[in-house]
Design a protein around this motif. Structure first.
Motif, short mmCIF file in Angstrom:
data_model
loop_
_atom_site.label_atom_id
_atom_site.label_comp_id
_atom_site.label_asym_id
_atom_site.label_seq_id
_atom_site.Cartn_x
_atom_site.Cartn_y
_atom_site.Cartn_z
N PHE A 1 0.83 -1.20 0.00
CA PHE A 1 0.00 0.00 0.00
C PHE A 1 0.86 1.25 0.00
CE2 PHE A 1 -3.40 -2.71 1.95
CZ PHE A 1 -4.33 -2.51 0.95
N VAL B 1 -4.05 4.09 -1.79
CA VAL B 1 -5.17 4.09 -0.86
C VAL B 1 -6.20 5.13 -1.26
CG1 VAL B 1 -5.84 4.59 1.53
CG2 VAL B 1 -3.87 3.12 1.06
N ASP C 1 -10.04 4.30 -2.29
CA ASP C 1 -11.10 4.95 -1.53
C ASP C 1 -12.10 5.64 -2.48
OD1 ASP C 1 -12.06 5.56 1.19
OD2 ASP C 1 -11.70 7.63 0.62
N LEU D 1 -4.54 3.06 6.06
CA LEU D 1 -5.98 2.79 5.88
C LEU D 1 -6.82 3.28 7.05
CD1 LEU D 1 -5.63 -0.84 4.48
CD2 LEU D 1 -6.41 1.16 3.20
N TYR E 1 -9.95 5.02 5.92
CA TYR E 1 -10.62 4.42 4.76
C TYR E 1 -12.13 4.35 5.00
CZ TYR E 1 -10.79 1.56 0.55
OH TYR E 1 -11.01 1.09 -0.72
#
Length: 352
Positions: free
Chosen positions: A130, A135, A139, A176, A179
């Protein structure tokens, strides 16, 4: 505009050198609901478990998939063509796995294509690759994420996963934190980590992840490689799941239902039939389709429609595998279990 599925004897647009057909925008809710409900009624696949690539940066002790070999991976255009056909045949959910999917450089574009076609996508990853930019892209696409993490101990992680990557995974989990879409943390119970599972579950929940706990299986086709160090006594593994339920560590609904299924299986109780070939299918990186990754391929999506391929499934072999197998994998049983336990499904704290 409906996607026309080519017959087996005809070449696909990709094979003829023409651009594949796909939508410019997501399909209507009515079209999406109709296709899914139709497949539920007629017990046709709703879920595709897809190996997007064959490369992996881990060497997990329980994985027997043919990785890092020179097999063909579909191009982005071939993927659009194949999955547009799947959507028209009522498939609505895709689990994107590998290999390690984050190793595929065009991953974001492929996920964008799948979502534009109309699929709900869950990305299954070891979480080692990641970045903040990735990310943000995921998202925006509203992709659900499932990260594998069996232990918080460096030495145990390397023993199970075959690589010293725990720090990368934990760094990815940090990225995250905000997220906005469903994010799961999957922990597989083995002899190496069974005394630590509760700690992993508490860690997952403290970070905003929904913990999914399953049992290590061996001698189940490509899903379970035998590793004596990971192999457990059933009674001891069953106690792990019983404690999770007793201490109410798992979220309500299907998460607890799945743990109860593990208790039943580890107690020697036969589970309900597997969904493989009925509500779910497996697709490898080349477009080959099988009822699941433990059963033989019966066709390729670049050459045949899904209807033609599933007509070739050996239903008796699927039943024999379900009857004799130790496999109660989530992706092979989730839809049937949800249908059998609608209250548990309603209680599950996930919004798509």
């Amino acid at each position: 505009m409906l996607i026309q599925i080519e017959q087996t004897s005809q070449k696909s647009p990709v094979e003829r050198g023409q651009p594949s057909t796909t939508r410019d925008k997501k399909p209507s809710l009515r079209h999406s609901l109709w296709g899914g409900l139709r497949n539920l009624v007629f017990q046709r696949p709703l879920l595709a478990v897809w190996q997007i690539n064959l490369r992996c940066n881990s060497s997990c002790s329980y994985c027997n998939l043919p990785l890092n070999e020179g097999r063909y991976e579909m191009t982005r255009d071939e993927i659009r063509h194949a999955f547009a056909g799947l959507y028209e045949e009522g498939v609505r959910f895709v689990f994107v796995q590998g290999g390690e999917p984050l190793l595929r450089k065009d991953l974001s574009g492929i996920l964008q294509d799948l979502i534009r076609i109309g699929f709900h996508v869950t990305l299954i990853t070891n979480g080692t690759r990641f970045t903040s930019g990735l990310v943000q892209e995921l998202d925006k696409l509203a992709v659900s994420l499932s990260i594998s993490l069996d232990t918080l101990d460096l030495l145990r992680y390397e023993r199970i996963r075959g690589a010293d990557q725990l720090s990368q995974v934990l760094g990815g989990l940090d990225l995250l934190e905000g997220y906005r879409h469903p994010k799961f943390l999957t922990c597989i119970v083995s002899e190496v980590n069974r005394d630590e599972v509760h700690e992993v579950v508490r860690f997952a929940r403290s970070r905003g992840f929904l913990p999914v706990v399953g049992a290590y299986h061996w001698d189940v086709g490509l899903y379970g490689k035998q590793d004596p160090i990971l192999m457990y006594e059933r009674q001891q593994a069953r106690r792990v799941f019983e404690r999770l339920l007793e201490e109410d560590l798992l979220p309500p609904g299907y998460f607890q239902r799945y743990a109860k299924d593990n208790v039943s299986w580890l107690s020697g109780v036969s589970l309900k039939p597997c969904d493989a070939g009925r509500y779910s299918i497996a697709i490898d990186a080349s477009g080959n389709v099988s009822p699941c990754l433990s059963l033989p391929v019966t066709g390729n999506l670049l050459e045949s429609s899904l209807s033609e391929i599933i007509a070739r499934f050996d239903r008796q072999e699927i039943q024999r595998c379900s009857d004799r197998s130790s496999c109660n994998r989530l992706d092979g049983r989730v839809i049937g279990s949800v249908l059998r336990h609608p209250i548990a499904a309603w209680q599950t704290p996930v919004t798509w």
